[in-house]
Design an enzyme around this catalytic site. Structure first.
Site: not given
Ligand code: GCW
Length: 680
Positions: A185, A262, A266, A310, A334, A339, A361, A367
């Site tokens: 981000n 990215k 999002e 999704r 990913k 996620d 990734e 997280e």
């Protein structure tokens, strides 16, 4: 008199034994006074590091002679190496450095079979730091960024420099050769002159350790900092802006690695904002860096506000672009289609792209796995993904094989791990989280390694002395067992049987299966994912549901599609299953769910017992730090179990089996708790 001497000696002995180990040295604790001579025909800053490591860490025969030999032998590839009696053989200086670390590691561990070659599975083994320019770290749980403080302070102090050197050394010791210094981000500011100057300085410090720097870039940079009216990738001025920016960067940093992007994900800007495609965007950036041999890592983590499940969206979006990306673009995917959950099936994109290089990734920062409060050895999770068979070209097309170039020699290869590193003295917040940084590097170097072996080497280097075998049974064995079970324990007490994303909103630490909110997108709520109702539980992704199973090759498609053949660890990922459905062990879904949650809690209780037994076998400081974290984990595992069982019970309307320990919290209290970030 005798008594005084005795007391003094006891004092000295105690002071020595209690010598603080705060974890700052990571797995690099080997020091030695033995002398070694090194013969080398050339000089470089990389070789200087290798020489210094050998001189300070040599644990072989005293007065030994070691030769660095350069050879183009076919058994050595890229920065790989070969170890032979008194020789480190490589094609490149970096190969010598990696060989040096391997040799020293083997000496430390007491391994003697020193005749072998070792080549990297991936040519680019990269850490992704989600570090913001204000010093915060997105999903970071170990303090502040080590790279960024704020706009006013772009200096590098002596202490920073020493830290970067240790960072470089740690990465080189496990074969990591790239680092993305800022968050995906991304702030456009990273591409302004003052920031690029700092990037140049960091690159200079990391270069001798073989680390290339890369940057995450914001797609609208030409507008934000370039004063252009658009960031449309087909606009000639925009293309020129990126080309010039690349030139400027490469003038400062000739070996700059490239960009990580990215886009249209999002809320991040991207080519679709201008009616263009991901291909248009990626290829435009690829053109900008290609004169300098730079690459573009384009992230596939995209999902829009659409009705489509999704987990299907990245595949749907990117499959059509297979073969259309420039040669220096790689798609960064990913491990799972959602996620970074405690467990997901592998992303179908790995098996889908035939003409586009794809890089895995992984998320090293925890997280969704207890952050730095909980012990989760993630090597088993990554091993599970790497060993998953995509069946892309028939049996044996594992994620490892389809990404490391084994199946297609023409592609360049890469792998990324989202770093868990911060300014905390011990780097990663939890001492055992260091093992995840270590494991990522080791697997990136050799994607066939076993988690068990990685854990073994990490434990010995991190906690034991040189060739300390006396603690094999008392320390290494139980601690290894704990590490190897730890990820599955988390799956059990958080999201067993294929449940996913039932976390509290925002912080993603504790449970909130009840989380629903009509004001935000449905796929940011928990109820979207578990779909609990009076009939049953789980997301129907079979043919009769979202049909995500169709994205997998046969025989997986059919295996996942059929409730009776679907692996139970993915049951509620692929199916909405009646509460009364019988699992393979004869238990109905509700009963099985209760036992899984309870097992998870019991596993953590066992970790506490295991660790408490280690008292005295490891330095007091790290012992206490881990003990205290395990208490938190135990408490929070109970919270997960209580929250999920009490909440799902409102649908199943069944008793929790009576031989299971009862919940100790009230559902309402847990709902309130889930809104507080800290859980303290
Ligand atoms: O897992 C999600 C995180 C975001 C992250 C995003 C991504 C950097 O919650 O914090 O943003 O993934 O991978 O882009």
């Amino acid at each position: 008199m005798k008594r005084t001497i005795y007391l003094v000696l006891t004092f000295i002995a105690c002071a020595y034994l209690a010598k603080a180990e705060d974890g700052h040295e990571l797995w690099l604790r080997g020091k030695s006074a033995a002398s070694v001579q090194i013969q080398h025909s050339r000089k470089s800053s990389v070789l200087d590091i290798a020489i210094n490591e050998l001189k300070t860490g040599w644990l072989g025969k005293n007065e030994a002679n070691i030769k660095f030999e350069f050879s183009q032998h076919a058994s050595i590839k890229g920065d790989g190496f070969r170890l032979e009696q008194d020789k480190i053989i490589a094609r490149t200086d970096l190969g010598i450095l990696y060989g040096t670390y391997e040799l020293l590691r083997r000496q430390y561990l007491g391994k003697t079979d020193d005749h072998f070659s070792s080549n990297p599975s991936y040519s680019r083994r990269i850490l992704n730091h989600w570090d913001n320019l204000d010093g915060s770290v997105e999903r970071g749980y170990a303090g502040q960024s080590i790279f960024w403080k704020n706009d006013q302070d772009l200096t590098i102090s002596k202490a920073d420099e020493a830290l970067y050197q240790l960072y470089g050394r740690a990465n080189a010791s496990i074969g990591i050769n790239g680092t993305v210094l800022n968050n995906v981000n991304a702030s456009a500011k990273i591409l302004t002159a003052p920031y690029l100057k700092k990037v140049q300085a960091i690159a200079g410090i990391l270069r001798p350790y073989g680390l290339k720097v890369y940057l995450s870039v914001n797609f609208s940079s030409p507008v934000t900092i370039g004063k252009l009216k658009t960031a449309d990738p087909l606009d000639p001025l925009v293309r020129k802006w990126w080309a010039n920016k690349a030139k400027e960067i490469y003038q400062l940093i000739p070996d700059f690695g490239g960009f990580l992007v990215k886009a249209n994900s999002e809320g991040q800007p991207g080519p679709q904002d201008f009616g263009r495609t991901h291909v248009d965007g990626a290829n435009m950036m690829a053109d900008a860096v290609s004169p300098f041999n730079g690459i573009v890592m384009w992230r596939a983590f995209v999902y829009q506000t659409s009705e489509q499940d999704r987990t299907k969206q990245a595949y749907t979006e990117f499959l059509r672009y297979d073969g259309k990306l420039k040669k220096n673009v790689i798609l960064q995917v990913k491990n799972g289609p959602l996620d970074f959950q405690p467990r997901e099936p592998f992303s179908a994109l790995f098996g889908a792209m035939n003409q586009t290089p794809v890089m895995p990734e992984f998320q090293i920062t925890q997280e969704y796995l207890g952050q730095s409060k909980q012990l989760a050895f993630l090597s088993t999770l990554w091993e599970e993904c790497l060993n998953s068979d995509t069946y892309q070209k028939g049996k044996g097309s594992t994620v490892a094989v389809v990404t490391d170039g084994t199946q297609d020699k023409s592609t360049f290869t890469a792998i990324a791990g989202v770093a868990n590193i911060g300014s905390d003295r011990n780097w990663t917040g939890h001492i055992f989280a260091q093992a995840n940084w270590y494991a990522f590097g080791r697997l990136a170097w050799n994607n066939q390694l076993k988690s068990e072996d990685i854990a073994d080497e990490w434990i010995r280097q991190t906690f034991l002395g040189v060739r300390e075998n006396a603690k094999d049974q008392s320390f290494v064995k139980p601690v290894k067992k704990m590490m190897l079970e730890s990820r599955e324990a988390i799956v059990n007490y958080m999201m067993p049987l294929g449940l996913h994303h039932i976390f509290a909103e925002g912080h993603h630490y504790g449970p909130a299966p009840w989380f629903a909110n009509t004001k935000i997108r449905a796929d940011w709520t928990s109820v979207y994912y578990h779909k609990a109702d009076l009939e049953g539980l789980g997301f129907n992704r079979s043919q009769s549901g979202s049909n995500a199973v169709a994205q997998y090759h046969e025989p997986l498609r059919s295996r996942f599609d059929d409730l009776n053949t679907c692996p139970e660890e993915y049951l509620l990922w692929f199916h909405h299953v009646p509460w009364t459905y019988r699992l393979r062990n004869g238990q109905d879904l509700w009963t099985a769910l209760c036992y899984r949650y309870d097992t998870g809690v019991q596993q953590v209780r066992d970790f506490q017992k295991t660790w408490d037994k280690m008292h005295g076998l490891v330095d007091e400081e790290r012992f206490m730090a881990v003990q205290s974290k395990l208490r938190i984990q135990s408490r929070d595992a109970q919270i997960w179990k209580d929250a999920c069982l009490l909440y799902f019970q409102t649908f199943s309307k069944r008793e929790i089996p009576f031989d299971i320990e009862r919940p100790v919290h009230d559902l309402d209290a847990l709902k309130t708790l889930s809104k507080s970030k800290s859980y303290e």
